[in-house]
Write a protein that holds these residues in place. Structure first.
Motif, PDB file in Angstrom:
ATOM      1  N   LEU A   1       0.816  -1.210   0.000  1.00  0.00           N
ATOM      2  CA  LEU A   1       0.000   0.000   0.000  1.00  0.00           C
ATOM      3  C   LEU A   1       0.855   1.267   0.000  1.00  0.00           C
ATOM      4  O   LEU A   1       0.327   2.376  -0.048  1.00  0.00           O
ATOM      5  CB  LEU A   1      -0.929   0.002   1.223  1.00  0.00           C
ATOM      6  N   GLY A   2       2.166   1.093   0.053  1.00  0.00           N
ATOM      7  CA  GLY A   2       3.061   2.247  -0.013  1.00  0.00           C
ATOM      8  C   GLY A   2       3.334   2.900   1.316  1.00  0.00           C
ATOM      9  O   GLY A   2       3.658   4.098   1.362  1.00  0.00           O
ATOM     10  N   THR A   3       3.232   2.151   2.410  1.00  0.00           N
ATOM     11  CA  THR A   3       3.486   2.751   3.714  1.00  0.00           C
ATOM     12  C   THR A   3       4.882   3.347   3.780  1.00  0.00           C
ATOM     13  O   THR A   3       5.831   2.829   3.173  1.00  0.00           O
ATOM     14  CB  THR A   3       3.325   1.709   4.838  1.00  0.00           C
ATOM     15  N   THR A   4       4.992   4.442   4.486  1.00  0.00           N
ATOM     16  CA  THR A   4       6.294   5.046   4.747  1.00  0.00           C
ATOM     17  C   THR A   4       6.742   4.774   6.182  1.00  0.00           C
ATOM     18  O   THR A   4       7.706   5.377   6.662  1.00  0.00           O
ATOM     19  CB  THR A   4       6.253   6.570   4.499  1.00  0.00           C
ATOM     20  N   ASP A   5       6.045   3.875   6.856  1.00  0.00           N
ATOM     21  CA  ASP A   5       6.372   3.495   8.230  1.00  0.00           C
ATOM     22  C   ASP A   5       7.428   2.398   8.176  1.00  0.00           C
ATOM     23  O   ASP A   5       7.154   1.264   7.774  1.00  0.00           O
ATOM     24  CB  ASP A   5       5.111   2.999   8.943  1.00  0.00           C
ATOM     25  N   GLY A   6       8.642   2.722   8.587  1.00  0.00           N
ATOM     26  CA  GLY A   6       9.744   1.779   8.503  1.00  0.00           C
ATOM     27  C   GLY A   6       9.526   0.510   9.297  1.00  0.00           C
ATOM     28  O   GLY A   6      10.160  -0.515   9.014  1.00  0.00           O
ATOM     29  N   ARG A   7       8.613   0.553  10.268  1.00  0.00           N
ATOM     30  CA  ARG A   7       8.389  -0.636  11.084  1.00  0.00           C
ATOM     31  C   ARG A   7       7.772  -1.778  10.296  1.00  0.00           C
ATOM     32  O   ARG A   7       7.935  -2.945  10.657  1.00  0.00           O
ATOM     33  CB  ARG A   7       7.534  -0.271  12.297  1.00  0.00           C
ATOM     34  N   ALA A   8       7.061  -1.483   9.230  1.00  0.00           N
ATOM     35  CA  ALA A   8       6.519  -2.567   8.410  1.00  0.00           C
ATOM     36  C   ALA A   8       7.659  -3.379   7.811  1.00  0.00           C
ATOM     37  O   ALA A   8       7.637  -4.622   7.806  1.00  0.00           O
ATOM     38  CB  ALA A   8       5.632  -1.999   7.307  1.00  0.00           C
ATOM     39  N   TRP A   9       8.669  -2.689   7.298  1.00  0.00           N
ATOM     40  CA  TRP A   9       9.826  -3.364   6.719  1.00  0.00           C
ATOM     41  C   TRP A   9      10.658  -4.037   7.805  1.00  0.00           C
ATOM     42  O   TRP A   9      11.131  -5.170   7.621  1.00  0.00           O
ATOM     43  CB  TRP A   9      10.689  -2.351   5.961  1.00  0.00           C
TER      44      TRP A   9
ATOM     45  N   ASP B   1      15.045  -5.997   3.739  1.00  0.00           N
ATOM     46  CA  ASP B   1      13.965  -5.340   4.482  1.00  0.00           C
ATOM     47  C   ASP B   1      14.529  -4.375   5.525  1.00  0.00           C
ATOM     48  O   ASP B   1      14.028  -3.248   5.687  1.00  0.00           O
ATOM     49  CB  ASP B   1      13.071  -6.378   5.156  1.00  0.00           C
ATOM     50  N   PHE B   2      15.547  -4.793   6.240  1.00  0.00           N
ATOM     51  CA  PHE B   2      16.148  -3.894   7.238  1.00  0.00           C
ATOM     52  C   PHE B   2      16.747  -2.659   6.568  1.00  0.00           C
ATOM     53  O   PHE B   2      16.667  -1.554   7.107  1.00  0.00           O
ATOM     54  CB  PHE B   2      17.219  -4.627   8.041  1.00  0.00           C
ATOM     55  N   ALA B   3      17.329  -2.849   5.388  1.00  0.00           N
ATOM     56  CA  ALA B   3      17.910  -1.708   4.674  1.00  0.00           C
ATOM     57  C   ALA B   3      16.826  -0.692   4.316  1.00  0.00           C
ATOM     58  O   ALA B   3      17.044   0.526   4.421  1.00  0.00           O
ATOM     59  CB  ALA B   3      18.633  -2.184   3.420  1.00  0.00           C
ATOM     60  N   LYS B   4      15.674  -1.172   3.906  1.00  0.00           N
ATOM     61  CA  LYS B   4      14.574  -0.262   3.600  1.00  0.00           C
ATOM     62  C   LYS B   4      14.086   0.438   4.862  1.00  0.00           C
ATOM     63  O   LYS B   4      13.796   1.648   4.839  1.00  0.00           O
ATOM     64  CB  LYS B   4      13.424  -1.031   2.944  1.00  0.00           C
ATOM     65  N   ALA B   5      14.003  -0.302   5.965  1.00  0.00           N
ATOM     66  CA  ALA B   5      13.606   0.316   7.233  1.00  0.00           C
ATOM     67  C   ALA B   5      14.597   1.408   7.623  1.00  0.00           C
ATOM     68  O   ALA B   5      14.204   2.483   8.094  1.00  0.00           O
ATOM     69  CB  ALA B   5      13.526  -0.744   8.336  1.00  0.00           C
ATOM     70  N   ILE B   6      15.875   1.151   7.401  1.00  0.00           N
ATOM     71  CA  ILE B   6      16.898   2.145   7.716  1.00  0.00           C
ATOM     72  C   ILE B   6      16.736   3.387   6.847  1.00  0.00           C
ATOM     73  O   ILE B   6      16.878   4.522   7.318  1.00  0.00           O
ATOM     74  CB  ILE B   6      18.296   1.525   7.542  1.00  0.00           C
ATOM     75  N   SER B   7      16.406   3.193   5.576  1.00  0.00           N
ATOM     76  CA  SER B   7      16.243   4.345   4.689  1.00  0.00           C
ATOM     77  C   SER B   7      15.064   5.213   5.117  1.00  0.00           C
ATOM     78  O   SER B   7      15.076   6.429   4.925  1.00  0.00           O
ATOM     79  CB  SER B   7      16.055   3.874   3.243  1.00  0.00           C
ATOM     80  N   LEU B   8      14.050   4.592   5.710  1.00  0.00           N
ATOM     81  CA  LEU B   8      12.867   5.336   6.156  1.00  0.00           C
ATOM     82  C   LEU B   8      13.047   5.914   7.555  1.00  0.00           C
ATOM     83  O   LEU B   8      12.442   6.935   7.890  1.00  0.00           O
ATOM     84  CB  LEU B   8      11.634   4.428   6.121  1.00  0.00           C
ATOM     85  N   SER B   9      13.847   5.251   8.374  1.00  0.00           N
ATOM     86  CA  SER B   9      14.073   5.700   9.756  1.00  0.00           C
ATOM     87  C   SER B   9      15.561   5.637  10.065  1.00  0.00           C
ATOM     88  O   SER B   9      16.000   4.798  10.855  1.00  0.00           O
ATOM     89  CB  SER B   9      13.274   4.821  10.729  1.00  0.00           C
ATOM     90  N   PRO B  10      16.347   6.502   9.445  1.00  0.00           N
ATOM     91  CA  PRO B  10      17.808   6.397   9.552  1.00  0.00           C
ATOM     92  C   PRO B  10      18.361   6.664  10.943  1.00  0.00           C
ATOM     93  O   PRO B  10      19.526   6.342  11.202  1.00  0.00           O
ATOM     94  CB  PRO B  10      18.312   7.439   8.547  1.00  0.00           C
ATOM     95  N   ASN B  11      17.570   7.230  11.826  1.00  0.00           N
ATOM     96  CA  ASN B  11      18.056   7.532  13.167  1.00  0.00           C
ATOM     97  C   ASN B  11      17.618   6.511  14.204  1.00  0.00           C
ATOM     98  O   ASN B  11      17.778   6.735  15.408  1.00  0.00           O
ATOM     99  CB  ASN B  11      17.593   8.927  13.592  1.00  0.00           C
ATOM    100  N   SER B  12      17.063   5.397  13.757  1.00  0.00           N
ATOM    101  CA  SER B  12      16.622   4.343  14.667  1.00  0.00           C
ATOM    102  C   SER B  12      17.673   3.240  14.727  1.00  0.00           C
ATOM    103  O   SER B  12      18.147   2.748  13.697  1.00  0.00           O
ATOM    104  CB  SER B  12      15.285   3.754  14.204  1.00  0.00           C
ATOM    105  N   ALA B  13      18.028   2.851  15.924  1.00  0.00           N
ATOM    106  CA  ALA B  13      19.079   1.852  16.103  1.00  0.00           C
ATOM    107  C   ALA B  13      18.610   0.441  15.762  1.00  0.00           C
ATOM    108  O   ALA B  13      19.405  -0.386  15.311  1.00  0.00           O
ATOM    109  CB  ALA B  13      19.575   1.886  17.554  1.00  0.00           C
TER     110      ALA B  13
END
Length: 296
Positions: free
Chosen positions: A176-184, A203-215
């Motif tokens: 659906l095009g979510t921009t919520d990195g937690r889905a990835w 998948d983790f790489a995509k999550a990082i691209s959406l939330s680059p400041n999350s550890a």
């Protein structure tokens, strides 16, 4: 009007036009077994990437609640007013009042799918996953394209061990095009649990691209690198996770495991010990510290 988002770890959000709040991707607990002196294998994830609301007491201040209540008093049949105040109560940790407000919003407008998802989030925090799932289901009946509900329901499925259903929900949110990195991130955890580390890393790489400041997604990706015996990339990810948030016992434990795999048991012990100080109940850190004690 900007949408308000209050989060549980990995998946659900309290949504509605109210003051914006931060959305961490979520904490991932990433222990795995050390096999032999220098080889790591059997990586597994016991992530507790739940939907845990980050409590902000200021949201429940007398001044803030009074302001939101005044809006309701001026237009008592507007469900959004109750949704906004429920969001503030939820953020403040006053779950009972939050439930009351979300339920009132739904009573006024039974098609208010965001309020169903918000109430589900509170139910999750109250330890009522069945009630939460029912509300997510209702939100999706009303709006089958609501990514927030798929992510929230996916977390419930994942924690219940229903990985196929969780995977489908996270994948649907992504479609659906979510921009919520937690889905990835969450789908990456499932791919990791299945041993499909290549897809997990993507998948983790995509999550990082959406939330680059999350550890957390760095920790997740590092675990999959480590499972593939790519110590250099794993070490880089764990170190970056520590740079982003040096209070996570998981990051220090993961770093220690790389030190141990490289034969540097003195540094491994120091990192394990630091993880134990951060979280005395974190068993992978306890085990690692005991295993490398005497090498400081």
């Amino acid at each position: 009007m900007a949408a308000t988002t209050a989060v549980l770890k990995d998946g659900s959000r309290i949504s509605g036009p109210a003051p914006a709040v931060s959305r961490p991707v979520g904490k991932a607990l990433l222990p795995f077994a050390l096999i032999g002196l220098a080889a790591l294998a059997g990586c597994s994830t016991t992530s507790t990437t739940n939907d845990m609301i980050t409590v902000d007491r200021a949201q429940g201040s007398e001044e803030n609640i009074s302001s939101l209540s005044s809006v309701i008093q001026s237009n008592p049949q507007d469900p959004q007013g109750y949704n906004n105040r429920g969001t503030a109560y939820g953020r403040a940790g006053d779950f009972r009042r939050a439930l009351d407000d979300f339920s009132r919003a739904i009573q006024i407008n039974p098609q208010f799918y965001q309020a169903y998802a918000n109430r589900a989030l509170v139910y999750r925090n109250m330890g009522k996953p069945v009630d939460a799932a029912n509300d997510y289901n209702r939100a999706l009946q009303i709006n089958p394209n609501y990514d927030v509900a798929y992510i929230g329901r996916g977390n419930i499925y994942r924690q219940a061990g229903r990985l196929n259903e969780a995977f489908n929900d996270f994948s649907r949110a992504i479609e659906l095009g979510t921009t919520d990195g937690r889905a990835w991130h969450n789908r990456g955890l499932i791919n990791q649990a299945r041993g499909d580390h290549g897809k997990a890393i993507d998948d983790f790489a995509k999550a990082i691209s959406l939330s680059p400041n999350s550890a957390e997604p760095y920790n997740g990706r590092g675990v999959s690198y480590l499972a593939m015996n790519d110590l250099d990339n794993a070490f880089a990810d764990f170190n970056h996770a520590i740079e982003l948030n040096d209070k996570l016992a998981e990051s220090w434990t993961n770093q220690a495991l790389v030190y141990e795999a490289r034969g540097d048991r003195a540094r491994a012990y120091r990192s394990f010990s630091h993880a134990v100080r951060l979280d005395p109940q974190y068993k992978p850190a306890q085990d690692g510290s005991a295993r490398t004690r005497g090498n400081a």
